[in-house]
Design a protein around this motif. Structure first.
Motif, PDB file in Angstrom:
ATOM      1  N   LYS A 520       0.840  -1.198   0.000  1.00  0.00           N
ATOM      2  CA  LYS A 520       0.000   0.000   0.000  1.00  0.00           C
ATOM      3  C   LYS A 520       0.883   1.259   0.000  1.00  0.00           C
ATOM      4  O   LYS A 520       0.670   2.179  -0.780  1.00  0.00           O
ATOM      5  CB  LYS A 520      -0.901  -0.047   1.240  1.00  0.00           C
ATOM      6  CG  LYS A 520      -2.025   0.915   1.226  1.00  0.00           C
ATOM      7  CD  LYS A 520      -3.091   0.515   2.248  1.00  0.00           C
ATOM      8  CE  LYS A 520      -4.074   1.649   2.450  1.00  0.00           C
ATOM      9  NZ  LYS A 520      -3.554   2.745   3.286  1.00  0.00           N
ATOM     10  N   HIS A 521       1.902   1.257   0.863  1.00  0.00           N
ATOM     11  CA  HIS A 521       2.825   2.414   0.903  1.00  0.00           C
ATOM     12  C   HIS A 521       3.539   2.589  -0.431  1.00  0.00           C
ATOM     13  O   HIS A 521       3.706   3.696  -0.934  1.00  0.00           O
ATOM     14  CB  HIS A 521       3.882   2.219   1.994  1.00  0.00           C
ATOM     15  CG  HIS A 521       3.341   2.419   3.364  1.00  0.00           C
ATOM     16  ND1 HIS A 521       2.759   3.591   3.774  1.00  0.00           N
ATOM     17  CD2 HIS A 521       3.280   1.597   4.426  1.00  0.00           C
ATOM     18  CE1 HIS A 521       2.361   3.480   5.028  1.00  0.00           C
ATOM     19  NE2 HIS A 521       2.665   2.264   5.440  1.00  0.00           N
ATOM     20  N   PHE A 522       3.975   1.459  -0.970  1.00  0.00           N
ATOM     21  CA  PHE A 522       4.711   1.504  -2.236  1.00  0.00           C
ATOM     22  C   PHE A 522       3.826   2.073  -3.351  1.00  0.00           C
ATOM     23  O   PHE A 522       4.250   2.920  -4.134  1.00  0.00           O
ATOM     24  CB  PHE A 522       5.200   0.087  -2.574  1.00  0.00           C
ATOM     25  CG  PHE A 522       5.882  -0.001  -3.902  1.00  0.00           C
ATOM     26  CD1 PHE A 522       7.143   0.550  -4.101  1.00  0.00           C
ATOM     27  CD2 PHE A 522       5.268  -0.653  -4.975  1.00  0.00           C
ATOM     28  CE1 PHE A 522       7.777   0.468  -5.340  1.00  0.00           C
ATOM     29  CE2 PHE A 522       5.893  -0.743  -6.208  1.00  0.00           C
ATOM     30  CZ  PHE A 522       7.148  -0.179  -6.400  1.00  0.00           C
ATOM     31  N   VAL A 523       2.590   1.601  -3.388  1.00  0.00           N
ATOM     32  CA  VAL A 523       1.669   2.069  -4.434  1.00  0.00           C
ATOM     33  C   VAL A 523       1.434   3.570  -4.305  1.00  0.00           C
ATOM     34  O   VAL A 523       1.410   4.300  -5.300  1.00  0.00           O
ATOM     35  CB  VAL A 523       0.340   1.281  -4.368  1.00  0.00           C
ATOM     36  CG1 VAL A 523      -0.750   1.973  -5.182  1.00  0.00           C
ATOM     37  CG2 VAL A 523       0.545  -0.132  -4.877  1.00  0.00           C
ATOM     38  N   GLU A 524       1.296   4.040  -3.065  1.00  0.00           N
ATOM     39  CA  GLU A 524       1.105   5.495  -2.866  1.00  0.00           C
ATOM     40  C   GLU A 524       2.282   6.249  -3.471  1.00  0.00           C
ATOM     41  O   GLU A 524       2.109   7.268  -4.137  1.00  0.00           O
ATOM     42  CB  GLU A 524       0.999   5.819  -1.364  1.00  0.00           C
ATOM     43  CG  GLU A 524      -0.382   5.507  -0.810  1.00  0.00           C
ATOM     44  CD  GLU A 524      -0.400   5.468   0.723  1.00  0.00           C
ATOM     45  OE1 GLU A 524       0.581   5.913   1.369  1.00  0.00           O
ATOM     46  OE2 GLU A 524      -1.405   4.965   1.267  1.00  0.00           O
ATOM     47  N   LYS A 525       3.482   5.723  -3.220  1.00  0.00           N
ATOM     48  CA  LYS A 525       4.673   6.401  -3.729  1.00  0.00           C
ATOM     49  C   LYS A 525       4.709   6.391  -5.266  1.00  0.00           C
ATOM     50  O   LYS A 525       4.958   7.416  -5.900  1.00  0.00           O
ATOM     51  CB  LYS A 525       5.926   5.711  -3.165  1.00  0.00           C
ATOM     52  CG  LYS A 525       7.191   6.453  -3.504  1.00  0.00           C
ATOM     53  CD  LYS A 525       8.361   5.947  -2.738  1.00  0.00           C
ATOM     54  CE  LYS A 525       8.854   4.666  -3.368  1.00  0.00           C
ATOM     55  NZ  LYS A 525       9.952   4.075  -2.666  1.00  0.00           N
ATOM     56  N   VAL A 526       4.434   5.249  -5.848  1.00  0.00           N
ATOM     57  CA  VAL A 526       4.520   5.155  -7.319  1.00  0.00           C
ATOM     58  C   VAL A 526       3.395   5.954  -7.969  1.00  0.00           C
ATOM     59  O   VAL A 526       3.581   6.566  -9.025  1.00  0.00           O
ATOM     60  CB  VAL A 526       4.505   3.682  -7.786  1.00  0.00           C
ATOM     61  CG1 VAL A 526       4.626   3.596  -9.291  1.00  0.00           C
ATOM     62  CG2 VAL A 526       5.641   2.905  -7.136  1.00  0.00           C
ATOM     63  N   ALA A 527       2.230   5.976  -7.319  1.00  0.00           N
ATOM     64  CA  ALA A 527       1.101   6.739  -7.876  1.00  0.00           C
ATOM     65  C   ALA A 527       1.425   8.230  -7.873  1.00  0.00           C
ATOM     66  O   ALA A 527       1.009   8.965  -8.771  1.00  0.00           O
ATOM     67  CB  ALA A 527      -0.167   6.456  -7.070  1.00  0.00           C
TER      68      ALA A 527
END
Ligand SMILES: O=c1[nH]cnc2c1ncn2[C@@H]1O[C@H](CO)[C@@H](O)[C@H]1O
Length: 534
Positions: A520-527
């Motif tokens: 979830k954290h990673f996706v926030e960053k990539v988004a």
């Protein structure tokens, strides 16, 4: 609507349906269908970044590298990969479980040397006198000796008697300046325990030749690693390297061929159970270290797959299997399974060992022990040769996963079995390329497996020899060389990796829950990632 546009619409609809049907077996379908808004943005960003990078990097001219393309030879491309923005993002992605790595090839060689050169008991020997002409081809061996056997001296020049042990620290400090002194010594040792691009792509450019070099790397590094003081530090580095790359759980293969390891006094006293005690205490120590840094949620744990080599006799295999049983009884949480390793192309096929293997299954059943086979099989270009046929035996013997399974795509029925019984292939893209099964990623069978819905995990196999530490490099090579696979494909592979592990169901659920949190954290960053010029 005109008749023409109606027929165009119908055509486009039929086209979409055909594509959807063709892609229908892929396992990432559900993850893509249920993408959150942020996941969708992250996927778009990665795809846009990939497109930009393919044009700017992988289709561009580079002075130092004559022919570049997406998914090209790793050892030539490594420098370019490390500069890639996608790669930098992938380094922070939670990777899931590492299910295929040989533990004695997992630590950066410079770190290994740093650990080994601190150990006063370590000695080195070479089979011939070292000269300016021959030194690049001479391969050293290492061994820790008890204090009363320490030998000072030098390994260079006429005074050296071939095959005699000299203290490593002495050999290093007396290495001649004309060969670079201590730095030159380190480079010389490193050359013997790694594969360089010239070897992979020029001088050893066949499966047979590269395996000779590959095997000699293990032999040279063996004595450096297998000495009590170095071993513990080595295991710690191995786990931390994986964890720092986002791997939260590992099932690592250990070769229990030698019965004893050298203890801290230089005596051969450490039995296999002692190796496991060291491993257990290192895992606990790493957990403590991470906890102190507030990172305990990044590491779920690690287990070992008991392995021995495919050249031993049936009697020796019976002993190894009994040893594996005894270790499983004493350390049930540490032993994940059993495997046979080594070059399948030249060593014995599984069928040669069928009797002891069947006896083992009977024995473990009677003892109510769960020690799955997790066999290497089909790591070959052969079609119907004994290596390819290992796939039949691995599956008949109920293998829980298949190590490599490179030739599985030649067997539609076996692919179906893997799909229906959730038998996962431990795919090692970069390893397969460096060991010359494929010249690059576009020729690798992974897309065939993914499109057939065969369960796969991605793995690094022997990163200290290949330089593909963690999983970021293998993930990158897969991502850059496909237009079908995207970020959600990698996510699907990472998430499912726990499912194919030997963890119990409740543990799997816990490990996946931790993974979801990091994802979830990673996706926030990539988004939120802003593309240049966007
Ligand atoms: O890709 C592989 N296929 C088969 N065996 C392997 C591979 N990588 C490493 N080893 C084997 O594992 C042992 C080290 O513990 C080595 O002896 C090597 O032969």
């Amino acid at each position: 609507m005109s008749a023409q546009s109606e027929s165009l619409d119908a055509y486009l609809k039929a086209r979409r349906e055909l594509i959807a049907e063709d892609r229908g077996l892929r396992s990432d379908g559900a993850a893509i269908a249920h993408m959150s808004g942020l996941e969708e943005l992250a996927e778009q960003n990665i795809r846009a970044l990939r497109k930009k990078e393919i044009d700017n990097v992988w289709k561009a001219e580079h002075d130092a590298i004559p022919h570049v393309f997406p998914g090209m030879e790793f050892l030539t491309a490594r420098g370019l990969i490390e500069k890639s923005e996608i790669f930098q993002l992938l380094k922070t992605m939670p990777k899931g479980a590492l299910l295929h790595a040989h533990i004695d090839a997992t630590v950066d060689v410079r770190t290994l040397l740093r650990l080994a050169e601190k150990e006063p008991a370590l000695h080195i020997r070479i089979p011939t006198k070292l000269t300016l002409d021959n030194y690049t081809t001479v391969i050293p061996q290492f061994l820790a000796l008890p204090k009363h056997q320490f030998v000072s001296g030098t390994i260079f020049g006429d005074s050296y008697v071939p095959d005699t042990w000299i203290r490593l620290q002495d050999a290093r400090s007396s290495f001649p300046q004309k060969l670079g002194g201590e730095k030159g010594f380190d480079e010389w040792v490193i050359r013997s325990i790694t594969i360089n691009p010239t070897e992979a792509y020029v001088t050893h450019n066949t499966v047979e030749k590269i395996w000779q070099k590959f095997q000699s790397c293990f032999q040279a590094a063996y004595g450096l690693i297998h000495c009590e003081t170095v071993y513990a530090g080595y295991l710690r580095e191995s786990l931390l390297t994986a964890i720092n790359d986002g791997i939260s759980y590992a099932e690592l293969r250990v070769t229990f061929l030698d019965k004893l390891m050298v203890d801290k006094n230089g005596e051969l006293t450490l039995a296999h159970r002692d190796w496991l005690i060291i491993f257990e205490s290192v895992v606990a120590g790493v957990k403590e270290e991470l906890k102190a840094e507030g990172r305990e949620d990044q590491f779920f744990g690690a287990r070992l797959i008991y392995t021995t080599l495919r050249f031993i006799s049936n009697e020796e295999l019976r002993e190894a299997l009994d040893d594996c049983i005894a270790l499983k009884q004493e350390f049930p949480h540490l032993i994940a399974g059993f495997d046979l390793v080594g070059d399948e192309n030249v060593l014995k096929p599984l069928l040669d060992y069928i009797e002891p293997l069947l006896e083992f299954q009977q024995k473990t059943k009677e003892l109510n022990l769960d020690i799955p086979f997790i066999f290497h099989a089909g790591e070959t270009l052969g079609d119907g040769d004994s290596v390819d046929n290992n796939l039949y035996d691995a599956l008949l013997l109920g293998t829980k996963r298949i190590g490599h399974g490179y030739s599985l795509v030649k067997h539609p029925h076996l692919m179906k079995i893997c799909r229906e019984q959730s038998i996962c292939l431990e795919v090692c893209p970069i390893s397969n390329e460096i060991l010359r099964l494929t010249s690059s990623m576009p020729m690798h069978p992974l897309p065939i497996l993914l499109n057939h819905g065969v369960p796969v995990t991605l793995n690094n196999d022997d990163p200290s020899i290949f330089g593909n530490f963690g999983l970021s490099y293998d993930f990158f090579q897969v991502l850059i060389s496909s237009e079908v696979s995207g970020l959600m494909t990698l996510a699907d592979i990472a998430r499912r990796s726990f499912t194919y592990s030997t963890l119990e169901e409740t543990q799997k659920a816990q490990a996946i829950a931790l993974w979801e949190k990091h994802w979830k954290h990673f996706v926030e960053k990539v988004a939120a990632f802003k593309l240049d010029g966007a």
